[in-house]
Scaffold this motif. Structure first.
Motif, PDB file in Angstrom:
ATOM      1  N   LYS A   1       0.834  -1.207   0.000  1.00  0.00           N
ATOM      2  CA  LYS A   1       0.000   0.000   0.000  1.00  0.00           C
ATOM      3  C   LYS A   1       0.868   1.256   0.000  1.00  0.00           C
ATOM      4  N   ILE A   2       1.851   1.288   0.874  1.00  0.00           N
ATOM      5  CA  ILE A   2       2.694   2.481   1.008  1.00  0.00           C
ATOM      6  C   ILE A   2       3.519   2.698  -0.250  1.00  0.00           C
ATOM      7  N   ALA A   3       4.063   1.631  -0.788  1.00  0.00           N
ATOM      8  CA  ALA A   3       4.879   1.755  -2.006  1.00  0.00           C
ATOM      9  C   ALA A   3       4.051   2.270  -3.177  1.00  0.00           C
ATOM     10  N   SER A   4       2.844   1.753  -3.328  1.00  0.00           N
ATOM     11  CA  SER A   4       2.025   2.119  -4.493  1.00  0.00           C
ATOM     12  C   SER A   4       1.423   3.511  -4.375  1.00  0.00           C
ATOM     13  N   LEU A   5       1.059   3.901  -3.164  1.00  0.00           N
ATOM     14  CA  LEU A   5       0.380   5.186  -2.985  1.00  0.00           C
ATOM     15  C   LEU A   5       1.326   6.358  -2.778  1.00  0.00           C
ATOM     16  N   TYR A   6       2.470   6.113  -2.144  1.00  0.00           N
ATOM     17  CA  TYR A   6       3.254   7.245  -1.657  1.00  0.00           C
ATOM     18  C   TYR A   6       4.670   7.376  -2.229  1.00  0.00           C
TER      19      TYR A   6
END
Length: 530
Positions: A225-230
């Motif tokens: 989630k963090i890699a894809s969104l941020y």
């Protein structure tokens, strides 16, 4: 002997009866006369001698830990003014409410509120209403158990909290902003660069993200989630601040613009995040940016005042907040590259700041030093003796890192001395009703300074295993999250972590980024067994 005469007795009885009739007539005449003259009779007491109880009392768990939502319908009675709510655990030994909550109510109204309870056990909720005469209704009861994380969910609770806060921050401060850079505050305000945060605030949010990315490393759903969104979004956002002002070394400016000024300490915070991200991911894009910052820092050092790093370009002071974190950056670059030039710089910068700006009476650090005569490099040094929490945290961190790298015991002792003094100065006794225990909590103050200080305590804990200080942070942030210090709608956190005070009306991105960072760093420690 007295002779009884029936005739005389009868006359007396008739006379008394006549007198009573006369008095009754006079009273009726006066009463009618008063009414004719417009005199208002005294009002009757209409407040009832009894009060009906509330109905439809419900107590349900919310999605937040140790939180219950209570609702009920108040009786149809114009004389009621208050409702008294109390709760008591059904489990022996668990905490109860120290005092009932008093809520304003009106006739026939619906009441709803949320309460924080100390433990995830079953509670009996009681509500009574009170009228103007102080008469109470009978109690109405309801039972409920607050939400508790499922045992099967292995993600650290502080990771969940940090993720919740990050999601909220992106929505409130970033989504829809011009140039996709963080807003300085929430609610958003117009202003220079459309209310955008300066690099200090922007960097504070980036530090929170970097810490969250590390915390998510062992939890695939969060990591993805963090890699894809941020990852790409936030790297591009902070890169927009880079410039080569007046042909000087590239660096991160106060605002995104070719002519904006640059501060050495602002850049160092970004550089530390970049080298941390490199050591986490091994992606060269992060190491390249850390080296950009280091090259800029080298331009901010000279022999005046014996060494150290200036606070800003063309400035006249050399500060703890620029020199100590520069040493941390150098030590981390050594860990990342194994190039001894970085280690040598780390040692010399630490030695200078310790010899020049440490107060020998308490091991804490003064803010900065400058020359009494700027035109004379040999003039007297003038020290600004303010002491701030982050100026304890960074010397503590570099001393701990140098102990880890070199094994030299004096570094560890120096770090421990700072830690002891900082704990004494910036933590205060606190009895947490939310957590049901007493401990030393971070005093109300500059939250970002406290987050930077936490980095030093963590590095020391990794070396000496003394969990006293990191546990104080753990309890502080737990209390902040679970108490009224956190806005349960926005998930933003007040500067006073104790809760119970007035709700803030504005929240600075710098402070919220700092809270995110501390939650995420606690998640890492939680994963490691704290």
């Amino acid at each position: 002997m007295i002779n009884y005469n029936p005739s005389i007795h009868l006359i007396k009885k008739l006379s008394m009866k006549r007198i009573s009739l006369i008095l009754l007539f006079i009273y009726a005449t006066v009463l009618v006369s008063c009414k004719k003259d417009g005199v208002i009779a005294l009002p009757e007491d209409t407040i009832g001698k009894t009060v009906k109880p509330v109905t439809k009392l419900k107590a349900v768990a919310t999605s937040n830990e140790k939180e219950l939502e209570i609702s009920w319908t108040n009786p149809e009675d114009e004389s009621i003014i208050k409702a008294e709510l109390a709760y008591k655990p059904t489990t022996t030994g668990a905490s109860a409410s120290p005092n009932p909550l008093m809520i304003n109510v009106t006739s026939g109204s619906e009441s709803k509120l949320t309460i924080q309870v100390p433990a995830t056990v079953k509670y009996t909720i009681t509500v009574v209403v009170i009228n103007k005469a102080g008469i109470k209704s009978a109690q109405t009861f309801a039972d409920a158990t607050p939400f508790s994380p499922a045992v099967a969910d292995l993600a650290p609770i502080f990771l969940k909290r940090a993720d919740t806060m990050m999601t909220s921050m992106v929505k409130l401060y970033l989504d829809g902003m011009p140039r996709d850079i963080w807003s300085a505050s929430y609610p958003r305000a117009s202003g220079y660069w459309d209310g955008a945060a300066v690099i200090w605030g922007h960097g504070g949010a980036f530090s929170g993200y970097a810490a969250l990315k590390e915390a998510a490393e062992h939890y695939p759903a969060y990591k993805t989630k963090i890699a894809s969104l941020y990852d790409n979004r936030l790297l591009k956002g902070i890169d927009d601040f880079r410039n080569t002002r007046n042909g000087r070394p590239e660096a991160y400016a106060v605002y995104p613009g070719d002519g904006d000024e640059r501060y050495y300490d602002d850049n160092i915070w970004v550089g530390i995040d970049m080298v941390d991200l490199y050591m986490l991911t091994k992606s060269p894009v992060y190491l390249a940016r850390a080296k950009i910052v280091w090259n800029f820092i080298l331009a901010g050092t000279d022999a005046r005042m014996g060494g150290g790093v200036y606070w800003k370009e063309d400035g006249n002071s050399k500060n703890t907040c620029s020199t100590a974190p520069a040493a941390v950056l150098a030590a981390k670059l050594y860990q990342a590259t194994n190039e001894t030039t970085y280690l040598n710089s780390a040692k010399s910068l630490y030695t200078w700041v310790k010899n020049t700006l440490q107060d020998p009476s308490d091991y804490l650090y003064w803010d900065n030093v400058h020359l009494s005569d700027e035109s004379n490099p040999n003039s007297t040094l003038v020290i600004s003796n303010e002491k701030y929490a982050y100026n304890a945290g960074q010397p503590m961190q570099i001393a701990s890192l140098l102990y880890k790298i070199t094994g030299e015991a004096h570094y560890l002792t120096e770090a421990q001395n700072i830690a002891k003094a900082a704990y004494k100065k910036w933590f205060i006794p606190f009895n947490s009703y939310t957590l049901g225990e007493s401990f030393r909590i971070l005093e109300p103050g500059h939250v970002w300074f406290q987050a930077i200080m936490f980095r030093g305590f963590i590095e020391l804990y990794k070396q000496d295993g003394n969990a006293t200080y990191v546990n104080a942070y753990k309890k502080t942030l737990a209390n902040a999250w679970l108490s009224s210090a956190r806005n349960k709608t926005t998930h933003l956190i007040n500067s006073d972590f104790r809760g119970g005070g007035a709700a803030q009306t504005s929240y600075d991105i710098l402070f919220q980024g700092a809270c995110l960072e501390m939650l995420a760093r606690l998640a890492v420690l939680e994963h490691e067994g704290l």
